[in-house]
Design a protein around this motif. Structure first.
Motif, PDB file in Angstrom:
ATOM      1  N   UNK A 103       0.827  -1.194   0.000  1.00 12.80           N
ATOM      2  CA  UNK A 103       0.000   0.000   0.000  1.00 12.80           C
ATOM      3  C   UNK A 103       0.868   1.253   0.000  1.00 12.80           C
ATOM      4  N   UNK A 104       0.574   2.179  -0.917  1.00 11.97           N
ATOM      5  CA  UNK A 104       1.422   3.359  -1.088  1.00 11.97           C
ATOM      6  C   UNK A 104       0.584   4.585  -1.454  1.00 11.97           C
ATOM      7  N   UNK A 105       1.217   5.740  -1.401  1.00 16.34           N
ATOM      8  CA  UNK A 105       0.651   6.952  -1.976  1.00 16.34           C
ATOM      9  C   UNK A 105       1.265   7.165  -3.351  1.00 16.34           C
ATOM     10  N   UNK A 106       0.401   7.468  -4.323  1.00 17.42           N
ATOM     11  CA  UNK A 106       0.855   7.768  -5.677  1.00 17.42           C
ATOM     12  C   UNK A 106       0.750   9.270  -5.923  1.00 17.42           C
ATOM     13  N   UNK A 107       1.845   9.881  -6.343  1.00 13.94           N
ATOM     14  CA  UNK A 107       1.882  11.298  -6.686  1.00 13.94           C
ATOM     15  C   UNK A 107       1.685  11.440  -8.202  1.00 13.94           C
ATOM     16  N   UNK A 108       0.857  12.388  -8.603  1.00 14.62           N
ATOM     17  CA  UNK A 108       0.719  12.722 -10.018  1.00 14.62           C
ATOM     18  C   UNK A 108       1.266  14.135 -10.214  1.00 14.62           C
ATOM     19  N   UNK A 109       2.214  14.280 -11.122  1.00 18.28           N
ATOM     20  CA  UNK A 109       2.927  15.544 -11.269  1.00 18.28           C
ATOM     21  C   UNK A 109       2.275  16.464 -12.301  1.00 18.28           C
ATOM     22  N   UNK A 110       2.202  17.748 -11.952  1.00 17.51           N
ATOM     23  CA  UNK A 110       1.735  18.750 -12.909  1.00 17.51           C
ATOM     24  C   UNK A 110       2.899  19.507 -13.532  1.00 17.51           C
ATOM     25  N   UNK A 111       4.089  19.340 -12.956  1.00 14.93           N
ATOM     26  CA  UNK A 111       5.305  19.965 -13.475  1.00 14.93           C
ATOM     27  C   UNK A 111       6.443  18.954 -13.413  1.00 14.93           C
ATOM     28  N   UNK A 112       7.429  19.145 -14.258  1.00 15.03           N
ATOM     29  CA  UNK A 112       8.599  18.287 -14.272  1.00 15.03           C
ATOM     30  C   UNK A 112       9.495  18.582 -13.074  1.00 15.03           C
ATOM     31  N   UNK A 113      10.049  17.528 -12.493  1.00 15.33           N
ATOM     32  CA  UNK A 113      11.039  17.661 -11.422  1.00 15.33           C
ATOM     33  C   UNK A 113      12.365  17.102 -11.930  1.00 15.33           C
ATOM     34  N   UNK A 114      13.367  17.940 -11.999  1.00 14.41           N
ATOM     35  CA  UNK A 114      14.675  17.518 -12.495  1.00 14.41           C
ATOM     36  C   UNK A 114      15.739  17.924 -11.484  1.00 14.41           C
ATOM     37  N   UNK A 115      16.474  16.929 -10.981  1.00 10.58           N
ATOM     38  CA  UNK A 115      17.562  17.202 -10.059  1.00 10.58           C
ATOM     39  C   UNK A 115      18.807  17.622 -10.787  1.00 10.58           C
ATOM     40  N   UNK A 116      19.855  17.940 -10.033  1.00  4.85           N
ATOM     41  CA  UNK A 116      19.960  17.843  -8.572  1.00  4.85           C
ATOM     42  C   UNK A 116      19.318  19.039  -7.873  1.00  4.85           C
ATOM     43  N   UNK A 117      19.249  18.962  -6.566  1.00  3.21           N
ATOM     44  CA  UNK A 117      18.778  20.086  -5.769  1.00  3.21           C
ATOM     45  C   UNK A 117      17.290  20.156  -5.555  1.00  3.21           C
ATOM     46  N   UNK A 118      16.544  19.108  -5.923  1.00  2.00           N
ATOM     47  CA  UNK A 118      15.092  19.101  -5.698  1.00  2.00           C
ATOM     48  C   UNK A 118      14.817  18.939  -4.202  1.00  2.00           C
ATOM     49  N   UNK A 119      13.914  19.748  -3.661  1.00  2.00           N
ATOM     50  CA  UNK A 119      13.560  19.729  -2.250  1.00  2.00           C
ATOM     51  C   UNK A 119      12.128  19.237  -2.047  1.00  2.00           C
TER      52      UNK A 119
END
Length: 257
Positions: A103-119
């Motif tokens: 059992x998990x939480x699923x995130x749906x993204x509205x914007x791109x997340x590109x590392x490094x440095x993502x918080x």
């Protein structure tokens, strides 16, 4: 080491429903980097067959599982379109080798997340909403005799994902404190809270974005990100029905036939 050749063996195992011996036995020097290269080779083979990446999954987010495998960070895998199961559908147990349900939480993204440095703050800003979900994991390695390079090579033991029917705003829920109740065949078998997942499920998503940047891969707009299991996985057999309920978010169920 031929990454494509090893990836092909894993794909053949998946199609045939016949597990193979641990890769770490045949290739004692198999490194984590080698394993991710094998995973990517396998994903590229599936893409060449017309499959589509719809998201990513994070595994080994609990300290207990990390200790068991002797690691200090999660791993990840790719989610493809043929893995998605709609709530209300059934799953054929015979299509899988040795499935387990998380059992998990699923995130749906509205914007791109590109590392490094993502918080964590970046994850909150980039998330359209969250769903209750199941990840069905399965190992193409015989009897789940896996070390970390085995499961990474095997696309982090990914098999299926099931999304609930209700999406909630991430801003309305305390992800560290949200509780989950896990039922199997009508009986509660486990429970957990969001803090079990890398301290905060959003922190696991941030970790993934930063980890993937080393391969020049981003978490893309519209992707589904499975953030990690709240509790231990449960084995699945034909006839089993699983339900997870999240406080303030709703539930999701799946039946194996």
């Amino acid at each position: 080491m031929n990454y494509e050749e090893i990836a092909k063996k894993l794909l053949e195992s998946e199609l045939a429903g016949t597990p193979i011996a641990p890769l770490t036995e045949k290739y004692p020097g198999l490194s984590i980097e080698d394993a991710y290269r094998i995973q990517l080779a396998g994903v590229n083979m599936k893409l060449s067959q017309g499959r589509k990446v719809i998201g990513k999954k994070i595994g080994l987010t609990s300290r207990g599982m990390q200790k068991l495998l002797g690691v200090n960070e999660p791993d990840y895998g790719h989610l493809l379109d043929d893995m998605l199961v709609l709530e209300g559908d059934t799953l054929k147990r015979s299509d899988l080798i040795a499935p387990k349900v998380e059992g998990e939480l699923a995130f749906v993204l509205k914007d791109t997340l590109r590392g490094p440095g993502v918080t964590i703050a970046d994850v909150y800003r980039a998330t359209e909403g969250i769903f209750p979900s199941f990840e069905i994991v399965d190992s193409r390695i015989e009897d789940w005799k896996i070390k970390l390079p085995d499961t990474i090579s095997d696309n982090a033991s990914s098999a299926r994902l099931v999304l609930g029917s209700r999406m909630a705003s991430i801003k309305d829920i305390d992800l560290k404190l949200i509780g989950m109740m896990y039922e199997k065949n009508g009986e509660m078998v486990n429970s957990g809270v969001g803090a079990e997942v890398w301290g905060n499920p959003a922190a696991a998503v941030a970790w993934l974005a930063n980890k993937l940047s080393t391969f020049d891969i981003a978490l893309e707009k519209g992707e589904i990100i499975l953030s990690g299991a709240f509790t231990a996985a449960e084995k699945a057999e034909a006839g089993d029905v699983f339900t997870v309920s999240f406080y303030g978010l709703g539930s999701v169920s799946i039946k194996f036939i």
